[in-house]
Motif scaffolding. Structure first.
Motif, mmCIF file in Angstrom:
data_model
loop_
_atom_site.group_PDB
_atom_site.id
_atom_site.type_symbol
_atom_site.label_atom_id
_atom_site.label_comp_id
_atom_site.label_asym_id
_atom_site.label_seq_id
_atom_site.Cartn_x
_atom_site.Cartn_y
_atom_site.Cartn_z
ATOM 1 N N SER A 1 0.887 -1.170 0.000
ATOM 2 C CA SER A 1 0.000 0.000 0.000
ATOM 3 C C SER A 1 0.918 1.211 0.000
ATOM 4 O O SER A 1 1.790 1.324 0.861
ATOM 5 N N PRO B 1 -6.776 7.390 -4.529
ATOM 6 C CA PRO B 1 -6.351 6.016 -4.802
ATOM 7 C C PRO B 1 -6.292 5.781 -6.309
ATOM 8 O O PRO B 1 -6.972 4.899 -6.846
ATOM 9 N N TYR C 1 -7.531 -2.463 -11.527
ATOM 10 C CA TYR C 1 -6.236 -1.972 -11.038
ATOM 11 C C TYR C 1 -5.795 -0.766 -11.857
ATOM 12 O O TYR C 1 -6.192 -0.603 -13.010
ATOM 13 N N GLU D 1 -0.270 0.101 -10.133
ATOM 14 C CA GLU D 1 -0.352 -1.089 -9.282
ATOM 15 C C GLU D 1 0.210 -2.315 -9.996
ATOM 16 O O GLU D 1 0.957 -3.114 -9.418
ATOM 17 N N THR E 1 -1.987 -1.572 -3.774
ATOM 18 C CA THR E 1 -2.910 -0.441 -3.831
ATOM 19 C C THR E 1 -2.035 0.811 -3.798
ATOM 20 O O THR E 1 -1.285 1.002 -2.837
ATOM 21 N N SER F 1 -6.602 1.225 3.056
ATOM 22 C CA SER F 1 -6.353 0.180 2.071
ATOM 23 C C SER F 1 -6.489 -1.142 2.816
ATOM 24 O O SER F 1 -5.740 -1.407 3.752
ATOM 25 N N ARG G 1 -12.771 0.877 -5.214
ATOM 26 C CA ARG G 1 -11.540 0.195 -5.680
ATOM 27 C C ARG G 1 -11.610 -1.311 -5.387
ATOM 28 O O ARG G 1 -10.599 -1.937 -5.072
ATOM 29 N N ASN H 1 -9.227 -6.635 -2.647
ATOM 30 C CA ASN H 1 -8.718 -5.353 -2.147
ATOM 31 C C ASN H 1 -9.852 -4.342 -2.090
ATOM 32 O O ASN H 1 -10.680 -4.283 -3.001
ATOM 33 N N TRP I 1 -10.879 -0.075 -0.816
ATOM 34 C CA TRP I 1 -10.471 1.265 -0.380
ATOM 35 C C TRP I 1 -11.675 1.843 0.351
ATOM 36 O O TRP I 1 -12.753 1.971 -0.243
#
Lengths: 332, 332
Positions: A154, A192, A202, A206, A227, B240, B291, B303, B305
Motif C-alpha cells: 500500500s 487512490p 487496477y 499497481e 494499492t 487500504s 476500488r 482489495n 479502499w
C-alpha cells in the motif's frame, strides 16, 4: 579515469533536471554533455557544473553525435521512438519511462538488487518505476535470506511523481485554488488513483509494482498485490509493505541485515520517534526502512515501512547509478 | 415519542461538539441536555438547537441529576473514573474512549454490524476506535457472505483524529510554522505513528484495529495485521484493506452486497474517476467503499479502499446511532 559523452533526454523536465544535478553531485566522469528536449524546450539554456549548455532538439539524427550514454526521461512515447534509434547507433540508453520495462530483451535494473542483469543489455536498459525501486531495495535482503512468498503493497506517493504538473496542483490546492491536473483536489486528500485504470480495476501503477518486482527479483512465482495512492506530500514515496516469508526469521536478524544492506538506512527506534519519513528522505539516494515488526497473523510475516525520494532514488539517481555500474562492470 | 435526558461529557472538545451537532441533526429525542466538561471548560456556554447551555463541571455528583444517557468523549482517564459512577446511578454510558473497549463485560458496538451486543450491556457501551468502525462496516457484508480468514490494514488517517491539537499542527505546518503537537511535522509528510508504541513494535492504534475487529465480529480466529499512518488530511480516514476470504466470490457479487449494505455507499466507477475520497466523505455518516478488485495473489483475495469521516461515523455519529439503537431495541 576514462570519461564519457552523456546525453540527457528530457533535460528540462523534473527528472531530467534532477539527473543533471545527480550526475554533477556524484561526479560522473563526463567528457561532453548533450542536454536534449522536445522542440518546445530546445534552445533553452541549462546549467551543469556551473557551465551553461544549450538544449538541443531531440530528432532522428541527434544520436549521430559521439554519445556513449543517453539518460532518457521524456515519457514513454518519446522513448519508444528514439531509444531504438540511439541504441542502433551504439548509444547505451538508460530509459526512465515504462516503454521497455517489461520487454524480455531489456534488463530492468536496480544496481543494489540485480546489477548482473546489465551484462546482457542490448543498448537499452530500463529504469524501474519509482515505487518499485524503493520496494525491491528493501525486499532484496529478505528475499535472499528467507525467501518471499507473497507481498501486499500500500503506497503513499508524492505529487512530484507526476512531475511539475502534480507538484503545481498541490501548491494550487494549498492556496485554495482549483486543481487543473489531477481529476480531484490533492490538497488535504488521498487519491487512490495513480496512472490510468485497467479493465480489471487496477491502475497501471499497481500492475507495474507487481510485474516489475517479479522481473527484478527474477521470480514470477512471487505473489504480489498493490494499492497505490497519491497523498499531499511533495517529495518521497512512503510504502506500507506486508511480506510473507518462506522461512522462519526473527526481527533482530532482519534489522542486522538492513544495517549491512547496500543503499539502505535502517531507521527503526520507535520509542524515540525514529522511523522513515518523507521529509527526511527528500534529496537522499538511500532507501529508508523502519517499523519492522512481526506480522502475528502469519507464521512468517513481517511488516515494513519504506521511504525514499521518488525523484532521486526512484528515478534520476537510480539511472545515474546504473551508468556507474556499467563502468564498474566494464560494460562501457 | 418518548424523549430522554442526555449528558454529553467532553462537550467542548472536537468530538463532543460533533456529538451535539449530530444529536441535533439526527433529531435525537432529547428532553433535557446536560453538557459537561472538565473544570477548565465548565461555565462556558454552548449552543444546541439554537438554545444556549452552560457547561457543567464533571464531578462525582454530576450524575445525581436525572440523566438517561451520557455520551462520553473526554479521554480514557476521565471515562475510567466517571463512567462507573454514572453507570452505578443507572445512566447508560456510551463511551468514546478506549478505556472499556476490550472489557469482556462491555459491548463494543457498531450499529450496522453488531447491534445485538447492546442487549447484554451493563450500562456501559463502548464506541470503537475510528479506524476500526469504518473497517468493520465494510468488512461485515463480506464476513457474512464469504467468511474472512485474514485482513491486512494500511491506513491514511486525518489529523482531526488527534483532536484540535492535531488539526492545529497541520495548519501550523502549512503556514510554515513548527509543529508543537506531533513529534515531527505532519504537513507534506506521512507519520507511521498513531498513539504510542508498544514493546512489540506496534502502535496501540494498530493493536486496537486488530483486537476491536475481532471483538466486533465475534471471531478471535480472524488473522489481522495493521500499519496505521497519519497523513496531511484534515477530515476522514482512508484505508487500504486487503482481505483473504474463506470462500469463492466474484467482484460483481461484492458490489451488489455493498449496494444493499446498511451505512455503506458504493463509489466504484474508476473509469469515471469515481472512488472514495476523504474530501467527499467529510461530514457524512456513511462509509464509502470502492476500488473493489480481486487480489490475484490469493485464491480468494479482495482489495478495498474504505473512507469515512473519522469524527462523524468514526466517533460522534456512531455514538448517537448507538443511542438510537437502544431506543429501537427497547433497551431504554
Amino acid at each position: 579515469m576514462k570519461s564519457y559523452n552523456v546525453a540527457v533526454v528530457g533535460a528540462t523536465g523534473m527528472v531530467g533536471q534532477k539527473m543533471l544535478e545527480v550526475l554533477a553531485e556524484l561526479k560522473f566522469p563526463i567528457a561532453n554533455l548533450y542536454p536534449m528536449a522536445s522542440k518546445r524546450s530546445a534552445g533553452k539554456e541549462i546549467l551543469f557544473n556551473k557551465k551553461s549548455y544549450v538544449v538541443q532538439e531531440l530528432c532522428d539524427d541527434a544520436f549521430d553525435q559521439d554519445i556513449d550514454i543517453a539518460l532518457f526521461s521524456a515519457g514513454g512515447d518519446t522513448s519508444e521512438r528514439f531509444s531504438p534509434i540511439a541504441a542502433a547507433k551504439g548509444v547505451i540508453v538508460i530509459d526512465n519511462s515504462s516503454a521497455f520495462r517489461m520487454d524480455p530483451t531489456v534488463p530492468l535494473v536496480v544496481p543494489e538488487v540485480n546489477p548482473e542483469d546489465l551484462d546482457w543489455h542490448k543498448n537499452i536498459i530500463a529504469n524501474p518505476n519509482c515505487s518499485t525501486i524503493q520496494a525491491v531495495v528493501a525486499l532484496k535482503p529478505l528475499y535472499d535470506a528467507f525467501g518471499i512468498k507473497r507481498i501486499v503493497y500500500s503506497t503513499y506517493q508524492a505529487v512530484s511523481g507526476s512531475g511539475v504538473k502534480g507538484y503545481a496542483d498541490l501548491e494550487r490546492g494549498i492556496k485554495g485554488e482549483e486543481n487543473t491536473f489531477y481529476p480531484h483536489p490533492i490538497a488535504y486528500n488521498c487519491l487512490p488513483h495513480i496512472d490510468s485504470f485497467m479493465d480489471n480495476g487496477y491502475t497501471k501503477e499497481e500492475i507495474k509494482m507487481v510485474n516489475e518486482t517479479q522481473k527484478i527479483l527474477h521470480d514470477n512465482s512471487l505473489r504480489i498485490t498493490a494499492t497505490t495512492v497519491r497523498v499531499p506530500v511533495y517529495y518521497a514515496h512512503s510504502e506500507s509493505i506486508n511480506v510473507e516469508l518462506k522461512n522462519e526469521f526473527n526481527v533482530d536478524d532482519v534489522k542486522t541485515l538492513y544495517r549491512k544492506a547496500p543503499g539502505i538506512v535502517l531507521e527503526d527506534d520507535p520509542q524515540n520517534n525514529i522511523y522513515p519519513m518523507a521529509i527526511n528522505a527528500e534529496n537522499k539516494d538511500e532507501v529508508f526502512v523502519g517499523r519492522i515488526r512481526r506480522d502475528f497473523s502469519l507464521d512468517n510475516g513481517v511488516n515494513l515501512w519504506v521511504v525514499a525520494d521518488n525523484i532521486r532514488k526512484g528515478a534520476a539517481s537510480n539511472a545515474v547509478q546504473i551508468a556507474f555500474a556499467l563502468i564498474e562492470r566494464k560494460l562501457i
